[in-house]
Enzyme design. Structure first.
Site, PDB file in Angstrom:
ATOM      1  N   GLY A  46     -21.029  -0.457  34.728  1.00  0.00           N
ATOM      2  CA  GLY A  46     -20.862  -0.382  33.278  1.00  0.00           C
ATOM      3  C   GLY A  46     -21.583   0.859  32.779  1.00  0.00           C
ATOM      4  CG  LEU A 104     -22.286  -0.520  21.501  1.00  0.00           C
ATOM      5  CD1 LEU A 104     -20.912  -0.225  20.935  1.00  0.00           C
ATOM      6  CD2 LEU A 104     -22.591   0.403  22.680  1.00  0.00           C
ATOM      7  CG  HIS A 129      -6.665  28.290  17.412  1.00  0.00           C
ATOM      8  ND1 HIS A 129      -6.303  27.534  18.499  1.00  0.00           N
ATOM      9  CD2 HIS A 129      -6.507  29.594  17.777  1.00  0.00           C
ATOM     10  CE1 HIS A 129      -5.921  28.343  19.480  1.00  0.00           C
ATOM     11  NE2 HIS A 129      -6.042  29.596  19.071  1.00  0.00           N
ATOM     12  CG  HIS A 171     -23.145   3.099  17.345  1.00  0.00           C
ATOM     13  ND1 HIS A 171     -23.579   3.334  18.628  1.00  0.00           N
ATOM     14  CD2 HIS A 171     -21.825   2.830  17.453  1.00  0.00           C
ATOM     15  CE1 HIS A 171     -22.545   3.208  19.463  1.00  0.00           C
ATOM     16  NE2 HIS A 171     -21.477   2.887  18.766  1.00  0.00           N
ATOM     17  CB  CYS A 183     -32.066   2.543  21.252  1.00  0.00           C
ATOM     18  SG  CYS A 183     -31.271   4.093  20.841  1.00  0.00           S
ATOM     19  N   GLY A 198     -25.598  -5.933  32.929  1.00  0.00           N
ATOM     20  CA  GLY A 198     -25.528  -6.397  31.547  1.00  0.00           C
ATOM     21  C   GLY A 198     -26.909  -6.678  30.973  1.00  0.00           C
ATOM     22  CD  GLU A 248     -17.959  -3.676  38.037  1.00  0.00           C
ATOM     23  OE1 GLU A 248     -18.949  -3.141  37.523  1.00  0.00           O
ATOM     24  OE2 GLU A 248     -17.596  -4.852  37.769  1.00  0.00           O
TER      25      GLU A 248
HETATM   26  P1  NAI Z   1     -22.180  -3.767  31.159  1.00  0.00           P
HETATM   27  O1  NAI Z   1     -21.881  -5.137  30.724  1.00  0.00           O
HETATM   28  O2  NAI Z   1     -21.681  -2.597  30.395  1.00  0.00           O
HETATM   29  O3  NAI Z   1     -21.674  -3.576  32.677  1.00  0.00           O
HETATM   30  C1  NAI Z   1     -22.120  -4.405  33.710  1.00  0.00           C
HETATM   31  C2  NAI Z   1     -21.147  -4.333  34.880  1.00  0.00           C
HETATM   32  O4  NAI Z   1     -21.728  -5.058  35.941  1.00  0.00           O
HETATM   33  C3  NAI Z   1     -19.794  -4.960  34.583  1.00  0.00           C
HETATM   34  O5  NAI Z   1     -18.783  -4.055  34.953  1.00  0.00           O
HETATM   35  C4  NAI Z   1     -19.796  -6.198  35.464  1.00  0.00           C
HETATM   36  O6  NAI Z   1     -18.523  -6.517  35.970  1.00  0.00           O
HETATM   37  C5  NAI Z   1     -20.711  -5.783  36.600  1.00  0.00           C
HETATM   38  N1  NAI Z   1     -21.344  -6.882  37.304  1.00  0.00           N
HETATM   39  C6  NAI Z   1     -21.860  -8.015  36.767  1.00  0.00           C
HETATM   40  N2  NAI Z   1     -22.384  -8.797  37.747  1.00  0.00           N
HETATM   41  C7  NAI Z   1     -22.200  -8.136  38.918  1.00  0.00           C
HETATM   42  C8  NAI Z   1     -22.545  -8.401  40.273  1.00  0.00           C
HETATM   43  N3  NAI Z   1     -23.191  -9.513  40.622  1.00  0.00           N
HETATM   44  N4  NAI Z   1     -22.189  -7.511  41.215  1.00  0.00           N
HETATM   45  C9  NAI Z   1     -21.537  -6.367  40.872  1.00  0.00           C
HETATM   46  N5  NAI Z   1     -21.205  -6.055  39.602  1.00  0.00           N
HETATM   47  C10 NAI Z   1     -21.541  -6.917  38.639  1.00  0.00           C
HETATM   48  O7  NAI Z   1     -23.765  -3.740  31.293  1.00  0.00           O
HETATM   49  P2  NAI Z   1     -24.811  -2.541  31.391  1.00  0.00           P
HETATM   50  O8  NAI Z   1     -24.189  -1.323  31.937  1.00  0.00           O
HETATM   51  O9  NAI Z   1     -25.976  -3.108  32.090  1.00  0.00           O
HETATM   52  O10 NAI Z   1     -25.167  -2.270  29.890  1.00  0.00           O
HETATM   53  C11 NAI Z   1     -25.746  -3.313  29.104  1.00  0.00           C
HETATM   54  C12 NAI Z   1     -25.416  -3.165  27.652  1.00  0.00           C
HETATM   55  O11 NAI Z   1     -26.009  -2.008  27.124  1.00  0.00           O
HETATM   56  C13 NAI Z   1     -23.920  -3.067  27.407  1.00  0.00           C
HETATM   57  O12 NAI Z   1     -23.591  -3.840  26.297  1.00  0.00           O
HETATM   58  C14 NAI Z   1     -23.710  -1.610  27.129  1.00  0.00           C
HETATM   59  O13 NAI Z   1     -22.637  -1.383  26.239  1.00  0.00           O
HETATM   60  C15 NAI Z   1     -25.043  -1.198  26.503  1.00  0.00           C
HETATM   61  N6  NAI Z   1     -25.293   0.190  26.830  1.00  0.00           N
HETATM   62  C16 NAI Z   1     -24.653   1.137  26.120  1.00  0.00           C
HETATM   63  C17 NAI Z   1     -24.816   2.456  26.451  1.00  0.00           C
HETATM   64  C18 NAI Z   1     -24.081   3.471  25.688  1.00  0.00           C
HETATM   65  O14 NAI Z   1     -23.605   3.186  24.590  1.00  0.00           O
HETATM   66  N7  NAI Z   1     -23.914   4.677  26.214  1.00  0.00           N
HETATM   67  C19 NAI Z   1     -25.677   2.899  27.539  1.00  0.00           C
HETATM   68  C20 NAI Z   1     -26.268   1.802  28.225  1.00  0.00           C
HETATM   69  C21 NAI Z   1     -26.076   0.509  27.865  1.00  0.00           C
END
Ligand code: NAI
Length: 485
Positions: free
Chosen positions: A200, A336, A461, A338, A59, A288, A221
């Site tokens: 994602g 996450l 407001h 938090h 993080c 992911g 995606e």
């Molecule tokens: P994610 O799980 O949020 O999204 C990954 C996306 O990739 C999904 O929509 C999935 O359908 C897609 N996907 C999977 N395999 C694929 C493929 N072969 N071809 C095309 N699409 C494919 O994972 P992400 O964005 O990497 O984040 C990882 C973790 O870190 C998550 O749990 C996320 O919540 C957390 N995170 C949180 C943040 C925040 O709170 N702002 C910022 C960055 C990450």
């Protein structure tokens, strides 16, 4: 920890005296370092072990914090280039000094690093640099980067080792052309063409950064939607707005091959039986993260894992091995910061003999694009799947006075309330400042509040938060600034 060897009257050194900790926390991300602070506050003799150079984990070093620094800087650039003139501010020749932008981001990270170091000292937490291996319940061996090993003893161990990016078998990270979020935060120039696999949180945030800084960004995606887990209507709206900002989306696109030649990549995907090909300077794989416990030796001491390689814990974060606990990304639940923090606090309180608890219904997820997408609790679709009868209240920022003043009118607030009791089960916000606005809904959910509770609360407001109140009022179809009939 070893104390100084003690001298006998004859001047001989006695054996090293082993000092025993109450708790050793492995991993210094938001889960681990917050757990360490709470342990210090409760007077536990605490150690924190970190294998990386700096404290703070993914993080702080290569995740939330540097990405938000770049998101803010790139957002300012877009404002100067595209929005300022509307406010009567004329800025000619605006350009990006990426080296300076990156320097600022690095400074933000360093400031936090030193803040966490100071917090460890003020909370009397002993920090160890090195890779921790659990050799037996109550025993942790630490191997430093120079190869020295030492063993420490403890009553309790908290595993907070986090997660690592998932690698695609046909697109292995090479750190140069096929990259993870870590390298995508460090580009020294905006790639001309960036292909992002996975829409994602990581893909949407870093795709946004480089789109704003001049890259041609193509998002691929696998699913028929972006931002899985968030409200579908708001996710679709976000996709439309990001498309208007210049990003290209291909949904239902299954990437099959990525080939790299001469520092450039060709990404092949299939979409509805059609073959698509994209060339790119950089490919960001953001599909992911996986729980990380490499080198920890947890399996060797009998700790059980589930089918997704997450450490199994009970409601009190206890693994099946006495005295070994686990929290954060390495256990089940949303990955996450938090969520990990709250688990760290609850776990330490339980170890100290108090009542620690995490309310998983009141943990918001946020994607920091512009507009930001935030959500907590049940979505409308999830409520339907679960057969829960709900009422929905929505309000668009276009009808909010402060949003109009700021020219920040994109997005809406949406409440999901129990049809019988009016208790708020979910809240979803798409807006430039959704990450801040969602906090009100989180608090009300935590206290078991209803849409009427928010509707009857005086909101200042003119503020954006009035849109939150209006959406809550609209569960009863009685918002003030839109026509419902
Ligand atoms: P994610 O799980 O949020 O999204 C990954 C996306 O990739 C999904 O929509 C999935 O359908 C897609 N996907 C999977 N395999 C694929 C493929 N072969 N071809 C095309 N699409 C494919 O994972 P992400 O964005 O990497 O984040 C990882 C973790 O870190 C998550 O749990 C996320 O919540 C957390 N995170 C949180 C943040 C925040 O709170 N702002 C910022 C960055 C990450």
């Amino acid at each position: 920890m070893h104390r100084r060897p003690e001298e006998t009257a004859a001047g001989f050194l006695t054996e090293w005296v082993m000092e025993k900790f109450d708790v050793v926390i492995i991993g210094s991300g938001p889960g681990g370092y917050i757990a360490a602070i709470r342990a210090g506050q409760l007077g536990l003799k605490t150690a924190l072990v970190e294998k990386d150079k700096e404290l703070g984990g993914t993080c702080l070093n290569v995740g939330c914090i540097p990405s938000k620094a770049l998101l803010t800087s790139s957002d300012h650039f877009v404002f100067v280039k595209k929005e300022a003139a509307k406010h009567g501010i004329v800025i000619d020749g605006a350009r990006v000094d990426l080296a300076k932008m990156q320097e600022r981001k690095d400074r933000v990270v360093k400031t936090f690093n030193s803040g966490v170091r100071t917090l460890m000292k003020t909370n009397k937490v002993t920090t160890f640099a090195g890779l921790a291996t659990i050799t037996a319940p109550g025993k942790v061996s630490i191997k430093s980067s120079s190869g020295e090993t030492q063993e420490i003893e403890t009553k309790n161990i908290v595993i907070a080792t986090g997660s690592a990016p998932v690698e695609l078998p046909f697109a292995k990270f090479d750190g140069k052309t096929i990259v993870s979020s870590t390298e995508a935060l460090e580009f020294t120039e905006a790639p001309k063409k960036l292909v992002v696999i996975g829409a994602g949180a990581v893909g949407l945030e870093l795709g946004s950064v480089w789109n704003r800084l001049g890259s041609e960004v193509t998002m691929l995606e696998f699913l028929p939607r972006i931002a899985l887990g968030f409200d579908l209507e708001l996710s679709n709206l976000l996709q439309r707005l990001l498309t208007a900002q210049g990003m290209t989306f291909h949904l239902d696109a299954k990437v099959s091959v990525v080939t790299v030649e001469g520092g450039r990549a060709i990404v092949a995907a299939t979409k509805g039986g059609e073959e698509l090909k994209f060339d790119a300077d950089k490919v960001l794989v953001s599909v992911g993260r996986r729980p990380f416990s490499d080198g920890l030796g947890a399996e060797k001491v009998g700790v059980e894992f589930d089918e997704k390689k997450r450490i199994k814990v009970d409601k009190h974060f206890r693994t099946n091995v006495e005295g070994i606990y686990a929290i954060g990304d390495v256990i089940a639940g949303p990955m996450l910061a938090h969520k990990a923090e709250d688990e760290g606090i609850a776990c330490i309180e339980i170890i100290a003999g108090n009542a620690g608890h995490v309310n998983y219904d009141a943990i918001a997820g946020i994607i920091y694009t512009n507009p930001e997408l935030a959500g907590v609790g049940l979505t409308e679709d999830r409520a339907k799947e679960q057969g829960i009868d709900v009422r929905i209240g929505k309000f668009p920022f276009r009808a909010n006075s402060r949003a109009l003043c700021s020219d920040d009118v994109e997005g809406m607030v949406k409440f999901v309330a129990d049809a019988k009791t009016d208790r708020i089960l979910g809240a979803h916000i798409l807006h430039h400042f959704a990450s801040e606005l969602i906090a009100e809904a989180v608090s009300v959910i935590e206290f078991g509040g209803s849409s009427e509770d928010i509707g009857r609360t005086c909101h200042s407001h003119p503020t954006l938060s009035e849109a939150v109140r209006e959406a809550a009022l609209n569960v009863e179809k009685r918002a003030l600034h839109i026509m419902n009939r």
